[in-house]
Write an enzyme that holds these catalytic residues in place. Sequence first.
Site, PDB file in Angstrom:
ATOM      1  N   LEU A   1      80.102  31.499  51.402  1.00 38.44           N
ATOM      2  CA  LEU A   1      79.462  30.218  51.123  1.00 38.44           C
ATOM      3  C   LEU A   1      79.946  29.171  52.111  1.00 38.44           C
ATOM      4  O   LEU A   1      81.165  29.032  52.309  1.00 38.44           O
ATOM      5  CB  LEU A   1      79.800  29.770  49.693  1.00 38.44           C
ATOM      6  CG  LEU A   1      79.399  28.340  49.306  1.00 38.44           C
ATOM      7  CD1 LEU A   1      77.878  28.196  49.259  1.00 38.44           C
ATOM      8  CD2 LEU A   1      80.007  27.945  47.956  1.00 38.44           C
ATOM      9  N   SER A   2      79.044  28.431  52.735  1.00 35.33           N
ATOM     10  CA  SER A   2      79.375  27.309  53.602  1.00 35.33           C
ATOM     11  C   SER A   2      80.285  27.764  54.749  1.00 35.33           C
ATOM     12  O   SER A   2      79.884  28.591  55.562  1.00 35.33           O
ATOM     13  CB  SER A   2      79.999  26.190  52.763  1.00 35.33           C
ATOM     14  OG  SER A   2      80.097  24.996  53.492  1.00 35.33           O
ATOM     15  N   ALA A   3      81.524  27.254  54.811  1.00 31.62           N
ATOM     16  CA  ALA A   3      82.444  27.720  55.850  1.00 31.62           C
ATOM     17  C   ALA A   3      82.677  29.222  55.737  1.00 31.62           C
ATOM     18  O   ALA A   3      82.858  29.917  56.749  1.00 31.62           O
ATOM     19  CB  ALA A   3      83.775  26.976  55.752  1.00 31.62           C
TER      20      ALA A   3
ATOM     21  N   HIS B   1      75.337  32.114  52.549  1.00 31.56           N
ATOM     22  CA  HIS B   1      74.796  31.113  51.629  1.00 31.56           C
ATOM     23  C   HIS B   1      75.217  29.734  52.133  1.00 31.56           C
ATOM     24  O   HIS B   1      76.405  29.431  52.244  1.00 31.56           O
ATOM     25  CB  HIS B   1      75.348  31.357  50.228  1.00 31.56           C
ATOM     26  CG  HIS B   1      74.611  30.646  49.121  1.00 31.56           C
ATOM     27  ND1 HIS B   1      74.189  29.334  49.219  1.00 31.56           N
ATOM     28  CD2 HIS B   1      74.209  31.081  47.891  1.00 31.56           C
ATOM     29  CE1 HIS B   1      73.579  28.984  48.110  1.00 31.56           C
ATOM     30  NE2 HIS B   1      73.571  30.034  47.278  1.00 31.56           N
TER      31      HIS B   1
END
Length: 358
Positions: free
Chosen positions: A182-184, A206
């Site tokens: 997720l993200s990073a 994501h």
Amino acid sequence: MARSFTNLFFKAAKKIGKLQRAAMRMAAPKAAKKRAAPKRNAAKSATASATRGAAAGQSLGVGRWEASRQFSDSQGRRLTYARYTPVTPSREGMPLVVMLHGCRQTALSFARGTRMNQWADAGGFMVLYPQQSMTRQVQRCWRWFQPDDEHGGAEADLIAALIRAECARYSLDPERVYIAGLSAGAGMAALVALRHPRLIAAAAMHSGPVAGDAHSATGGIGTMRRGALKPLLPLLERVADPAVFRLGMPAIILQGQLDPTVAPRNARQLFEQFRAVNDLPPESVPVERVLGLGTDKSYRRVDMLRGNRTVLRLCEITLVEHAWSGGDASVRYHARGGPDASALIWRFFQTQRRVARQ
């Protein structure tokens, strides 16, 4: 540099942060007002506490959760991680899913928020949750924005070394090793998959940034805000093992369309990058569907097929911001709304294998 990245990011996103915190407060269960309990209700209170404890344990699945484990690679680099094993007579031959948290998250919060362990119980696979060290990055951000061999590249290689060690230790299926983030964590999942294509069978990203665009902390902020402004394929070639273009890398990309932190343009650019990685020609026609129309789980799904098998999927989730879709909204950066991202990811992974090709 890590601290300057954090300061720049959170200063630039101050207003966004207020909106997100307000949204999370609305989504989270309301706290009950504290009242002095009569002595005669002490037994009832103890029972309620035990029930809450059982619910907390249940959120991590019914199998074995091993927290705060330590791994060291051949160069002495250390990595903390958690391991989840479903109830099974033998681990031998099991698939492996590696889950990479985002900034300001931990292995534990990511496991609780995504509920991936419950899918491990149902699907019979092991899950690893590597955790970024605060000594490397003060907000626990994986350094996707510095993909060189001394920073993000070194982190990707360390995660790959952990995966190899766990696969060897438990005789896991080498053809079914998957990575998601997720993200990073999505940025790092892409970096691990691109640098180690023989190891990873498929990747899930994501709310992640386009690959290879950022090479500094400041550049990372720009990438999140507006995606890449340069040709996409050369960016990819700068961070990938050339073998990935021969082997391919099936991928599923998920993105909330209301995300104020990582611009949705990043997801569409990632889609084009992995289209090139998987050697899907420009004239190939994607298969598009809108699912859950009229509900809070609505999303647009775009599939690229090779034969009858989907090798690339984009899920544009209508009403989700910067959070894991369909997760536990009581855990920060996880949204109650949207389709269950963990379910979508595992179902996609089930159709993919890394069959060795020369």
